[in-house]
Design an enzyme around this catalytic site. Structure first.
Site, mmCIF file in Angstrom:
data_model
loop_
_atom_site.group_PDB
_atom_site.id
_atom_site.type_symbol
_atom_site.label_atom_id
_atom_site.label_comp_id
_atom_site.label_asym_id
_atom_site.label_seq_id
_atom_site.Cartn_x
_atom_site.Cartn_y
_atom_site.Cartn_z
ATOM 1 C CG ASN A 282 7.251 -10.406 15.083
ATOM 2 O OD1 ASN A 282 8.418 -10.582 14.736
ATOM 3 N ND2 ASN A 282 6.327 -11.332 14.923
ATOM 4 C CE LYS B 167 11.790 -14.580 12.053
ATOM 5 N NZ LYS B 167 11.573 -16.003 11.724
ATOM 6 C CB THR B 168 7.060 -8.503 11.451
ATOM 7 O OG1 THR B 168 6.717 -8.232 12.809
ATOM 8 C CG2 THR B 168 6.678 -9.924 11.110
ATOM 9 N N GLY C 172 4.922 3.756 16.256
ATOM 10 C CA GLY C 172 4.758 3.239 14.903
ATOM 11 C C GLY C 172 6.097 3.095 14.192
ATOM 12 N N GLY D 100 0.826 -1.202 0.000
ATOM 13 C CA GLY D 100 0.000 0.000 0.000
ATOM 14 C C GLY D 100 0.858 1.249 0.000
ATOM 15 N N GLY E 155 6.159 2.081 10.641
ATOM 16 C CA GLY E 155 5.966 1.938 9.207
ATOM 17 C C GLY E 155 6.675 2.982 8.371
ATOM 18 C CD GLU E 156 3.895 6.851 7.667
ATOM 19 O OE1 GLU E 156 3.599 7.622 6.757
ATOM 20 O OE2 GLU E 156 3.296 6.828 8.764
ATOM 21 N N GLY F 146 1.191 -6.174 4.904
ATOM 22 C CA GLY F 146 2.513 -6.779 5.042
ATOM 23 C C GLY F 146 3.243 -6.334 6.288
ATOM 24 C CD GLN G 109 5.926 -1.968 9.110
ATOM 25 O OE1 GLN G 109 5.774 -2.609 10.149
ATOM 26 N NE2 GLN G 109 5.092 -1.042 8.713
#
Lengths: 333, 159, 764
Positions: free
Chosen positions: C658, C660-661, C728, C251, C730-731, C479, C665
């Site tokens: 997590n 790993k994830t 967060g 996305g 993600g960014e 994801g 990311q």
């Protein structure tokens, strides 16, 4: 994609007979370029003749020391072939520098020769393009032309030929064998491609009913290599590429072949540079002089003028590395 | 309309198909094998990678009709240690490029095993270094940026 | 993967572990079905026809040739399309209205607002017929003058009061005067091009009508908002619309708003009475989905000889569309990163006749931190100070603009750890001083910074007598590993094995989740999930307490802990009961807890609570994720080719759920940042506003060969103001990347490139 009739040709005779009988037919090999062009409605054949089952998949040694490559040998197989890797490193490296492994597994030698430009204005049906629609104009001139040609351009077209393999073949004095109902003929690669001039839609010496059956490459004794400069480390078309073979004896250039990719409408054999180099000392100064001579007639646009300097630097760097190698200088990292 | 046979994941399938249908669309829309993905439909991303007689190809640029009697393997037909390695090394995020990465990796390992060179292969070298893996896998884009995990997964399986 | 030492937890917790993502088996076997992969009998296919003028009016449409194509069912244009209600005006009072990407009422108007706007939809029995039909629709236009050349429009930009969830300007002291008086200064202009998200899954929609009920399978970052939007547009109750999005093929912001493809697929299904699927072509994504705005930025820094900043000016010009889009927080980070005496921040916006911009991974900050961090490096060069040292000298104790407290800030620690692990000390400061054969080697650093926000999330959690847990929340999974992370949280809170938790998401039939944006999804859900788990435990304890023979009789929630599939007393660890024992005795197959209201007053109250919390958070402190980016580049001495050879990032992202994830990311953001720095650029022809590289062959996202091993570290210190202390992720990791690379390229070559991408032609 415009609907079309599909014919699978079992042998060369049938293939050329079918193509001669159909007014708007195209051969299809691996399809990596043609399917894309058909999907974009740039190519709109009424009949597609599948030639992938023709027995043109051999790589044979020729008596004079050269190699004959069947037109349907796939790019990956050609690059990996022992004869090619040992005798023509430049050809193997050029193929491996192009596209992706998946595409090289599909693409054929004959199809690679006939790749069409990746100019975005050629691809965009809303843009003016003399190659796609003769007489419509050229939106690349005055548009985005960073990837475009600086040599052999015309006021009607500044598109480049996208192939890597063909740059090596140009340096190697390859010959293209073509067949039609009229018989077999052989076209030197130097005569195979046309410059755009006022007819950029005419790209090769191939007649519409002719089938490429093989490519022959004469013997090469000089060390050779291919250098591709691009925006990504892999999987991108060349900004500039150099195919070179160089023999140096006692510090003097005794044999040289040089061709450029990414700078012209065709794989560009650098005859001017070769003339300067032959008999000259194998030094950076000679290499630079040769490169300057070749690029002297180059015409840059706002976005692509850098290619003139980049091509010269890449020529020098490629020749320097070949020369170092033939002098036994250790390879640089 | 053309009728053709094709072996898909070990089973012979019969397709009634227009000649302008790509292998990718035939797999996805006619055989409901949607594991093979469409990312660009122009050979620029590798999401549609399948194995044709064991060799990796981009199914988006393949006309299905040209693959009559060929042996096609899609992600649905694959059971290979690399799948678990992808999970363990987190070689994906969104999962959309993953089928293509996995098919490509299997094809790539076979190519390397057969001695086929890449653009970074030094003369005489035979190993599968990280640089080799990265170059050989460059036809498979991953926008989530899971490249490190993919390379690690392949390294593990290649050992 | 390493982290700094933290106290070992008292027992094995799922949170923090590098657990494999739950959807791994589905995604590695091809079983995961994305939006274009839901089979329906009688399915039809749609394809778009795009306008080829930037601004104009349709004067004629000839659909005869298209209609004649075998298999074509319908050519839908503004002349025959079903009536759509207009898009709602965007308002902060109803966040769901933000999902309108544009104000255009597609196929209900003859007006064209950008090159690429859909002007017709062709529906056919097959994909091939739909595309063929679309290619044959002839449209003629009356063209109007259009503003499409960003560089030429710079002068028309207007100052902005606000940007996405932030201020558009800020001021402390007199920065211009301080700059003029500063003994050392830089005053620089930076430019960045437009970018496109390029998720590998093109936008896709499958739409099915059953009377007045609509089901939509969509790759979406905001199913709840899109559902509401579709209900409004088609004039049906919200409850009549169901949107599912179990898997989203990437996305990055591009699937956060509702773009024409989604609406027109539903419209095509309505018009034809058939289930309709439409996957945009890759070109279609470029033409109908917005991307990141280009920018022109000024960063001016003034400092004393000691390197202390006296002036910091960061201004920007970005663009939006006349029919949508808006300002992005380009200068956001500049207000928080450096302790300058005088600060001036100003964002400016120009509206153009182009597809509206939209958020793309760290909107504003990704490009803003490029300019800011590259400028700080240039100032370090002017001062002759190490760029990390310069940053540390200006590291603020409180928010530089207004003295607010930082909720959490560990940038010093991030730089210290990063410098050590990366080997920063081996860098010789002189540009061009490091070489490796034909490669010029350079090292660069930059700060990463991204503010943290939280949305509301409705969550239910059900604990069954067999000890299994089902968490339900209509969030989105592109994801990030959302389901995996929430399962870990629930497992710890309820004291059950991680494998016993199933998380349901991606469906508007579930409790309304937050949109996946602003790096907010995980924290937003976690806040509600923690509350739901507490409620569950309370209820279970209540059941136990009501029973005469439970060892938990008389216990309060604070006196028990959830572990080993039950509740146990803290004062007597061997005393407690399994959930199974409690529930079966009570004759209850399960207990369930719900957080948040779905409709009516409760939903409005939720919205009000969100705004109240958002505003009070903003008043009280500044909270953000941050980090230190370290990179090494190699530049070919002959050709100027730049290759990133090493990367290390140390991130302060609060608690990591997590390992790993999270690392994946964070890596992903860096990879996208490398693309932004070196190769990505959407080419918008300034003559006509047409995107000229609408494909992955010409728009260069990084490939495998471009990406070196990326070493990720994080500090794993919880943020005290966030649920579980998580920020967060993600960014934040895309920010600073381009700045670090630009600085490393300068270190390698002595050349400053202030115009992205840093392609080799700029280094020759």
């Amino acid at each position: 994609m415009k609907p079309f009739a599909y014919v699978s040709a079992p042998d060369v005779a049938t293939a050329v007979r079918v193509i001669a009988a159909e007014p708007n037919a195209k051969f299809i090999g691996g399809g990596t370029n043609l399917v894309d062009l058909m999907r974009e409605d740039i190519e709109q054949p009424d009949t597609v003749v599948d030639i992938t089952r023709l027995p043109l998949t051999e790589i044979e040694e020729l008596p004079g020391g050269g190699v004959r490559v069947g037109a349907l040998v796939r790019n990956s197989h050609l690059a990996a072939h022992r004869l090619i890797r040992t005798r023509y490193p430049v050809l193997s490296q050029a193929i491996l520098a192009g596209a992706s492994a998946q595409l090289r597994n599909m693409a054929t030698v004959g199809g690679n020769l006939l790749q069409r430009t990746r100019c975005p204005y050629f691809y965009d049906g809303a843009a003016a393009c003399n190659k796609r629609v003769p007489g419509s104009g050229c939106d690349a001139i005055g548009g985005f032309n960073r990837n475009h040609a600086v040599l052999g351009v015309s006021d009607d077209c500044i598109a480049t030929h996208p192939s890597d393999m063909c740059v090596a073949l140009a340096a190697l004095d390859a010959t293209v064998e073509v067949q039609s109902v009229r018989g077999l003929r052989r076209v030197p690669l130097a005569d195979f491609y046309r410059l755009p001039g006022g007819t950029p839609h005419l790209e090769t010496a191939l007649e519409p009913d002719e089938l490429i059956t093989a490519v022959e490459v004469p013997e090469l004794t000089a060390p050779s290599s291919y250098r591709k400069v691009r925006d990504r480390a892999s999987y991108a078309f060349a900004l500039v590429s150099v195919a070179a073979a160089l023999e140096v004896t006692d510090g003097v250039v005794t044999d040289v072949r040089l061709a450029l990719g990414g700078v012209a409408a065709k794989p560009w054999r650098a005859r001017q540079a070769e003339a300067v180099l032959l008999g000259a000392p194998a030094t950076d100064e000679s290499f630079r002089r040769a490169a300057e001579a070749e690029l002297e007639p180059a015409v840059g646009r706002p976005d692509n003028t850098f290619k003139i300097e980049l091509a010269q630097r890449t020529i020098v760097a490629t020749l320097r590395r070949l020369s170092d190698r033939s002098l036994g200088v250790g390879r640089m990292a | 309309m053309v009728t053709l046979r094709m072996r898909v994941n070990g089973t012979t399938r019969s397709l009634d198909i227009e000649p302008w249908v790509s292998l990718l669309d035939a797999l996805r829309e006619q055989l409901d094998l949607t594991g093979t993905k469409k990312g660009c439909d122009q050979g620029a991303c590798g999401a549609c990678t399948v194995l044709a007689d064991g060799e990796r190809i981009n199914s988006c640029l393949a006309l299905a009709v040209q693959y009559e009697d060929r042996d096609i393997t899609t992600i649905e037909g694959i059971t290979h240690p690399i799948q678990q390695a992808f999970i363990e090394h987190d070689g994906f995020q969104c999962g959309y490029c993953t089928s293509g990465q996995i098919c490509s990796a299997i094809g790539m390992l076979a190519e390397h095993g057969a001695g086929m060179p890449s653009a970074v292969t030094e003369p005489g070298a035979t190993g599968l270094s990280e640089a080799e893996i990265r170059e050989r896998m460059s036809g498979n884009l991953c926008r989530c940026g899971a490249y490190n995990g993919i390379v690690d997964a392949i390294k593990e399986v290649a050992r | 993967m390493t982290t700094t030492e933290t106290q070992s937890p008292p027992r094995e917790r799922a949170v923090g572990q590098g657990i494999d993502r739950v959807d791994g088996p589905e995604k590695t076997t091809g079983k995961a079905r994305f939006a274009a992969e839901f089979p329906y009998p009688d399915l039809a296919y749609a394809a778009l026809v795009h306008a080829t003028v930037a601004r104009g009016r349709i004067t004629g449409i000839d659909a005869k040739a298209a209609e004649a194509v075998t298999g074509v069912l319908s050519v839908i244009t503004h002349l025959n399309a079903p009536v759509l209600k207009p898009a709602p005006a965007r308002s902060m009072l109803d966040l769901s209205t933000m999902v309108s990407a544009t104000s255009v009422n597609y196929l209900n108007t003859d007006e064209v607002h950008w090159d690429g706007q859909p002007v017709a939809v062709v529906v056919a029995e097959s994909l091939e017929a739909a595309r063929r039909g679309a290619a044959l629709v002839e449209v003629t236009y009356q063209e109007f003058p259009a503003a499409v050349d960003f560089a030429a429009e710079e002068a028309n930009a207007k100052p902005q009061k606000n940007s996405l969830l932030g201020a558009g300007s800020a001021k402390k002291g007199d920065a211009e005067a301080a700059l003029a008086a500063a003994p050392v200064s830089v005053d620089l202009r930076f430019t960045t091009p437009p970018h496109n998200h390029n998720a590998i899954e093109p936008h896709a929609t499958t739409a099915i009508w059953d009377g007045d009920r609509l089901t939509v399978h969509e790759g979406s970052q905001a199913i709840a908002w899109m559902r509401k939007h579709l209900a409004l547009r088609f004039g049906i109750p919200e409850r009549n619309v169901r949107m599912t999005s179990p898997y989203v093929g990437g996305g990055f912001g591009g699937k956060g708003l509702i773009w024409p493809g989604t609406i027109l697929t539903a419209l095509a299904a309505r018009a034809t009475g058939r289930p309709v699927r439409m996957m945009l072509t890759r070109e279609g994504v470029y033409r109908t989905v917005g991307g990141r705005t280009p920018s022109i930025q000024r960063v001016a820094l003034g400092a004393g000889q000691d390197g202390r900043l006296t002036a910091l000016i960061h201004t920007s010009v970005t663009r939006s569309g006349k029919v949508g889009g808006g300002p992005e927080q380009v200068t956001g980070a500049a207000g928080h990163l450096y302790d300058a005496e005088n600060i001036l921040l100003q964002q400016n916006l120009v509206e153009m006749d182009l597809i509206p911009n939209t958020f793309m991974r760290a909107p504003g900050e990704a490009i803003g931190t490029f300019a800011l961090e590259a400028a700080v490096d240039e100032l370090a060069g002017e001062l002759g100070v190490d760029p990390i040292e310069l940053r540390m000298r200006n590291e603020p104790a409180r928010n530089p603009l207004d003295g607010k407290r930082f909720a959490h800030r560990m940038l010093r620690e991030a730089y210290a750890l990063g410098a050590e692990r990366f080997g920063w000390a081996e860098r010789t400061p002189e540009p061009g001083s490091m070489r490796d054969g034909r490669w010029l080697v350079g090292m660069g650093v930059a700060t990463a910074y991204h503010p943290s926000v939280q949305f509301t999330a409705n969550v239910t959690a059900r604990l069954s007598a067999d000890g299994t847990v089902v968490v339900r929340c209509g969030f989105q999974e592109m994801g990030m590993g959302g389901a995996t992370a929430q399962a870990q949280i629930a497992a710890d809170e309820l004291g059950v094995p991680y494998e016993a938790v199933r998380v349901e998401y991606g469906d508007t039939d579930l409790p309304t989740g937050p949109m996946a944006g602003g790096s907010a999804q995980t924290a937003s859900i976690a806040a509600s999930l923690l509350a739901a788990c507490a409620k569950l435990k309370g209820e279970v304890l209540g059941l136990a307490r009501r029973s005469g023979d439970s060892p938990l009789r008389g216990q309060r929630l604070a006196g028990v802990e959830a572990r080993d599939g039950g509740l146990y007393r803290l004062d007597r660890p061997d005393s407690g009961e399994s959930y199974e024992a409690i529930l079966s005795r009570a004759g209850r197959p399960y207990v369930e807890a719900a957080i948040g209201a779905e409709s009516g007053l409760g939903a409005v109250a939720g919205q009000v609570r969100f705004m109240a919390k958002f505003l009070s958070d903003q008043r009280r402190w500044v909270k953000a994720a941050c980090g230190a980016q370290f990179c090494e580049v190699r530049v070919d001495q002959d050709t100027g080719e730049v290759r990133v050879s090493r990367w290390l990032g140390v991130f302060d992202v609060g608690r990591v759920i997590n390992a790993k994830t999270a690392a994946s990311q964070l890596r992903g953001g860096i990879v996208m940042g490398i693309g932004m720095a070196l190769s990505e650029e959407t080419l918008v022809d300034p003559r006509n506003g047409r995107v000229m590289n609408p494909g992955l062959g010409d728009y260069h996202v990084p490939v495998h060969a471009d990406i070196p091993p990326i070493d990720i570290h994080y500090l794993d210190e919880p943020d005290p103001t966030m649920p579980l202390g998580l920020l967060g992720i993600g960014e934040v990791s895309i920010t600073g990347v381009a700045g670090a690379i630009a600085s490393a390229v300068h270190h390698a070559t002595g050349k400053r490139v202030r115009d992205l991408p840093i392609t080799l032609d700029k280094l020759l």
